[in-house]
Design a protein around this motif. Structure first.
Motif, mmCIF file in Angstrom:
data_model
loop_
_atom_site.group_PDB
_atom_site.id
_atom_site.type_symbol
_atom_site.label_atom_id
_atom_site.label_comp_id
_atom_site.label_asym_id
_atom_site.label_seq_id
_atom_site.Cartn_x
_atom_site.Cartn_y
_atom_site.Cartn_z
ATOM 1 N N ALA A 1 3.303 0.944 1.716
ATOM 2 C CA ALA A 1 2.568 0.205 2.748
ATOM 3 C C ALA A 1 1.770 1.142 3.640
ATOM 4 N N GLN B 1 4.411 -8.827 0.032
ATOM 5 C CA GLN B 1 4.582 -8.028 1.237
ATOM 6 C C GLN B 1 3.507 -6.945 1.315
ATOM 7 N N SER C 1 14.226 -6.817 12.617
ATOM 8 C CA SER C 1 14.081 -6.099 11.349
ATOM 9 C C SER C 1 13.150 -4.903 11.516
ATOM 10 N N ARG C 2 12.554 -4.767 12.684
ATOM 11 C CA ARG C 2 11.687 -3.632 13.037
ATOM 12 C C ARG C 2 10.366 -3.624 12.293
ATOM 13 N N VAL C 3 10.106 -4.681 11.559
ATOM 14 C CA VAL C 3 8.850 -4.696 10.811
ATOM 15 C C VAL C 3 7.675 -4.818 11.774
ATOM 16 N N TYR D 1 0.076 -8.421 1.911
ATOM 17 C CA TYR D 1 -0.091 -8.812 3.325
ATOM 18 C C TYR D 1 -0.445 -7.588 4.169
ATOM 19 N N PHE D 2 0.324 -6.517 4.017
ATOM 20 C CA PHE D 2 0.043 -5.308 4.804
ATOM 21 C C PHE D 2 -1.334 -4.753 4.482
ATOM 22 N N PRO E 1 6.859 4.104 10.212
ATOM 23 C CA PRO E 1 7.678 4.292 11.412
ATOM 24 C C PRO E 1 9.076 4.801 11.050
ATOM 25 N N GLU F 1 11.878 3.767 12.398
ATOM 26 C CA GLU F 1 12.724 2.582 12.227
ATOM 27 C C GLU F 1 12.109 1.732 11.138
ATOM 28 N N ARG F 2 12.730 1.748 9.970
ATOM 29 C CA ARG F 2 12.139 1.037 8.841
ATOM 30 C C ARG F 2 12.377 -0.458 8.980
ATOM 31 N N GLY F 3 11.450 -1.223 8.458
ATOM 32 C CA GLY F 3 11.648 -2.672 8.486
ATOM 33 C C GLY F 3 10.606 -3.374 7.639
ATOM 34 N N LEU F 4 11.063 -4.373 6.896
ATOM 35 C CA LEU F 4 10.161 -5.179 6.079
ATOM 36 C C LEU F 4 10.565 -6.627 6.265
ATOM 37 N N TYR F 5 9.711 -7.542 5.797
ATOM 38 C CA TYR F 5 10.101 -8.951 5.800
ATOM 39 C C TYR F 5 11.082 -9.158 4.657
ATOM 40 N N GLN G 1 8.002 0.891 1.830
ATOM 41 C CA GLN G 1 7.397 1.158 3.133
ATOM 42 C C GLN G 1 6.398 2.286 3.058
ATOM 43 N N LEU H 1 10.152 -12.050 2.072
ATOM 44 C CA LEU H 1 8.896 -12.026 1.325
ATOM 45 C C LEU H 1 9.096 -11.304 -0.001
ATOM 46 N N ILE I 1 -5.463 -14.072 8.817
ATOM 47 C CA ILE I 1 -4.591 -13.521 7.771
ATOM 48 C C ILE I 1 -3.122 -13.754 8.139
ATOM 49 N N GLU J 1 6.791 -3.098 14.234
ATOM 50 C CA GLU J 1 6.077 -1.867 14.565
ATOM 51 C C GLU J 1 4.992 -1.573 13.539
#
Lengths: 429, 309
Positions: free
Chosen positions: B142, B91, A211-213, B94-95, B77, B79-83, B139, B86, A6, A215
């Motif tokens: 997700a 997005q 970007s912290r993604v 994918y998750f 989390p 600490e937020r974060g995404l691609y 988020q 995407l 994936i 985690e």
């Protein structure tokens, strides 16, 4: 395993879909071609418009006409009878590129010809003048000895030499030069590809981390799966790019034949006017020796092996830092390892069977570049190639193992950039 | 049920989490409280099977957590974060797939959730085009879209406007009703007080307090007074000097105070009446969570520093 798949899919698709991918795929061969052809083109253009103008003080009185007779259009030889200092002045003013002194006794071998110029006129120019002069002197001497014209012709004979290579299927046209170039190109492409795709992997890892993604991702997949998915996904993108380039190359080669044939004159080649492209090219000696498909297979295998090894290490470096700039110092050892084979590539091409060449081409960090060179030249035996590949496989498995250990800690470590020693500690824990 | 049992995690010589134990049960929200650097995130990461504990074990339905439990867990989390590059829907898909949803199902759910969060028209935009609040919602989606049985939310409301915070809260309560285990980490006490059924207070890697919110508050007794009034508040200063009360929170017309040394509530009322113009509220109640937090963490700091220093 399906998680790796994936991640691989996602990493592959999000890159292949971009305009950037299309652009680099199409532009890279053009750029490469331009880089390869530019020096030749510049040389050609440069030599064409550089008509040299030499003043000649011919004290023998017989040499200059003979030289003028044979001089190419780009070389003008003009007889002068000026004193030396006005000659020098004329050269300084740019009326001549230089002047040539042919003293008496030159024909008899009692004197030396002298060429004066303000700046260097180039090595090829010097040998051109030298050849002209020697030929004139030799012809004159032969004439004075009253050598019959048949003998003169016999003395001038130049026999071409063509090399052939023995193979299982019989003798083939030898392509030592051709295969050296192929080998060099293949090694160089693997070098550039490893570096480019490797830094793409590193960039991806750094992006995910900063970007912290990451985690969020590692709360769904093991870090190892993420690492492998990313490395394989970008590797798959690289393979697609290679296949596309391969197709372009084949198409280019197929188109090149008729284009070149178009510029060939059948009459000059003693062929009938309706000669086929194949006949024309053959007569003009522009055919290329066939490339063994096995060489292509080895090329792809060594590219993949080298890519897997280096890109996983690049990923490890990326996981340890938060910004691209911080990666420099950690990348240094890696860069050294990649550059060393490039430093040795000419040595290996010239001495493919030297013990140093064999040794270097076996070492996993160098073999993707140096072994493919030796395989292309035809110096590596099958078992050597297989052994090098087994070592490379051990190398990339080891590199992946080491990288995974650094990666799993690195991606979640923020703050101070770890030292090399710290990375070693991560590997051990 | 989620059981954290005597879990310890060290980084080099520092102990991030020290023999922590607590239990979270379905249908209840467990608030994980603690100052910054208390070991909340480390604890959460171990529960999420991102980190391995050095000692102790974490059991989900009686089995140690691992990749198998990750599929059943949703995590937001701190600490937020995404691609960034995407597209929004892609997005989420994918998750979702990484959580084990089949492609089509992941797509269906992503669309439904985007609809619910009013993000549907952003489906095909790149994530970086979204505002911060929208990314925050993304988020959250997700974390919940695969219907996890264990939901870990680390400061879920930070950076959200009241409307969206309300929307999130509704969904959290919905999931609670549906019998999920919910872990809610925060240092915003009023949110914890509003939402949580159980609390667990961490400081310096140790669990200082754990239990149901009501029980914990009762343990600290009904020794808090909330007063709302008009007029001169100077009588309060006199009481403080006597050592009868301690101020928790004081504004112009409202005060929260703690009774000290067995002072009876009527003593405060008597002191107030001659001075205030009008009294709107006088309530004897349990201490606010903030106060409990301060007391517990504060009392802990003294021995902790002395043993180290």
């Amino acid at each position: 395993m399906d998680k790796i798949w994936i991640v691989l899919q996602s990493e592959f698709l999000r890159r292949v879909r971009t305009r950037m991918f299309l652009l680099t795929t199409l532009l890279a061969p053009i750029l490469l071609l331009a880089m390869a052809l530019l020096p030749a083109l510049i040389g050609y253009l440069g030599s064409r418009d550089a008509t040299r103008h030499l003043a000649v003080v011919d004290s023998t009185g017989v040499l200059l006409p003979r030289m003028q007779e044979r001089a190419p259009a780009t070389l003008r030889l003009e007889a002068v009878t000026l004193p030396l200092d006005s000659l020098q002045a004329a050269v300084r003013q740019g009326r001549f590129d230089g002047y040539l002194i042919l003293p008496t006794g030159l024909v008899e071998g009692d004197a030396t010809a002298e060429l004066y110029a303000e700046k260097s006129l180039g090595l090829s120019f010097q040998s051109q003048v030298e050849r002209l002069l020697n030929r004139a002197v030799r012809d004159l001497r032969l004439e004075r000895l009253q050598v019959p014209p048949e003998l003169v012709a016999a003395l001038r004979t130049e026999v071409p030499l063509r090399q052939y290579r023995l193979s299982e299927t019989g003798a083939e046209a030898d392509g030592t030069v051709f295969f050296s170039i192929i080998g060099y190109l293949m090694g160089f492409i693997i070098y550039v590809a490893t570096l480019t795709y490797g830094s793409l992997v590193m960039q991806g890892v750094i992006e995910e981390k900063s970007s912290r993604v990451v985690e969020l991702i590692v709360s769904s997949v093991r870090p190892f799966q993420l690492l492998m998915g990313k490395v394989l996904g970008i590797g798959a993108m690289g393979l697609v790019q290679f296949v596309l380039w391969g197709l372009l190359l084949v198409a280019g080669a197929m188109a090149a034949g008729p284009i070149i044939a178009h510029f060939l004159d059948p009459q000059q080649l003693n062929l009938p006017a309706n000669a086929s492209t194949q006949e024309l090219l053959q007569a003009a000696n522009i055919t290329l020796p066939p490339v063994d498909p096995l060489l292509i297979v080895w090329f792809v295998l060594f590219f993949l092996g080298g890519y897997l090894m280096y890109s996983s290490l690049f990923a490890a470096v990326g996981s340890a830092v938060e910004q691209q700039q911080d990666a420099q110092s950690l990348m240094l050892p890696l860069m050294l390892l990649i550059v060393i084979p490039i430093l040795f590539i000419t040595y290996v091409i010239e001495n493919p069977d030297a013990p140093l060449s064999i040794g270097l081409s076996m070492f996993p960090f160098f073999s993707p570049i140096l072994m493919i060179v030796r395989i292309a030249i035809g110096s590596a035996t099958l078992w050597e190639a297989v052994l090098a590949y087994l070592l490379l496989a051990a190398g990339f498995l080891g590199a992946i193992w080491v990288s995974a250990r650094i990666y799993r800690i690195g991606i979640l470590s923020y703050g101070q950039k770890p030292s090399l020693r710290e990375l070693l500690r991560w590997i051990r824990t | 049920m989620l059981v954290v049992d005597q879990v310890t995690k060290r980084y080099g010589t520092t102990v991030a989490v020290d023999r922590a134990s607590f239990t979270a049960v379905p249908g209840r929200i467990l608030g994980l409280l603690g100052p910054n650097g208390a070991g909340k995130t480390t604890t959460i990461r171990m529960i999420a099977a991102i980190l391995l504990p050095d000692e102790g074990r974490i059991l989900f339905d009686g089995r140690p957590v691992g990749p198998w439990s990750q599929a059943l867990m949703g995590y937001l989390p701190e600490e937020r974060g995404l691609y960034r590059k995407l597209k929004v829907e892609e997005q989420l898909v994918y998750f979702g797939r990484l959580k084990g949803l089949p492609l089509m199902e992941a797509r269906r759910r992503a669309r439904a959730w985007l609809e619910r969060f009013d993000l549907a028209r952003w489906r095909h935009h790149k994530t970086e085009a979204l505002s911060k609040g929208m990314q925050q919602k993304l988020q959250f989606v997700a974390a919940v879209q695969h219907q996890p049985r264990l939901l870990i939310l680390d400061e879920p409301f930070s950076g959200l406007d009241p409307l969206n915070a309300e929307l999130l809260k509704d969904i959290v309560l919905e999931l609670k009703e549906a019998g999920r285990i919910i872990l809610f980490a925060s240092h915003r006490m009023e949110q914890v007080e509003q939402l949580c059924d159980d609390i667990c207070l961490i400081a310096r890697g140790r669990i200082l307090l754990a239990g149901s919110l009501r029980e914990v508050k009762q343990r600290f007794g009904r020794n808090t007074i909330v007063m709302e009034f008009d007029g001169d508040g100077a009588f309060l200063d006199a009481l403080v000097q006597e050592g009868a009360i301690r101020l928790i929170n004081r504004t112009n017309h409202r005060v929260e105070l703690a009774l000290c040394n067995g002072t009876p509530p009527r003593r405060v009322l008597e002191a107030a009446l001659p001075h205030v113009r009008e009294l709107y509220r006088f309530e004897v109640t349990e201490p606010p969570l903030t106060e409990i937090f301060k007391q517990v963490v504060g009392s802990q700091s003294v021995p902790a520093t002395s043993t180290h220093g």
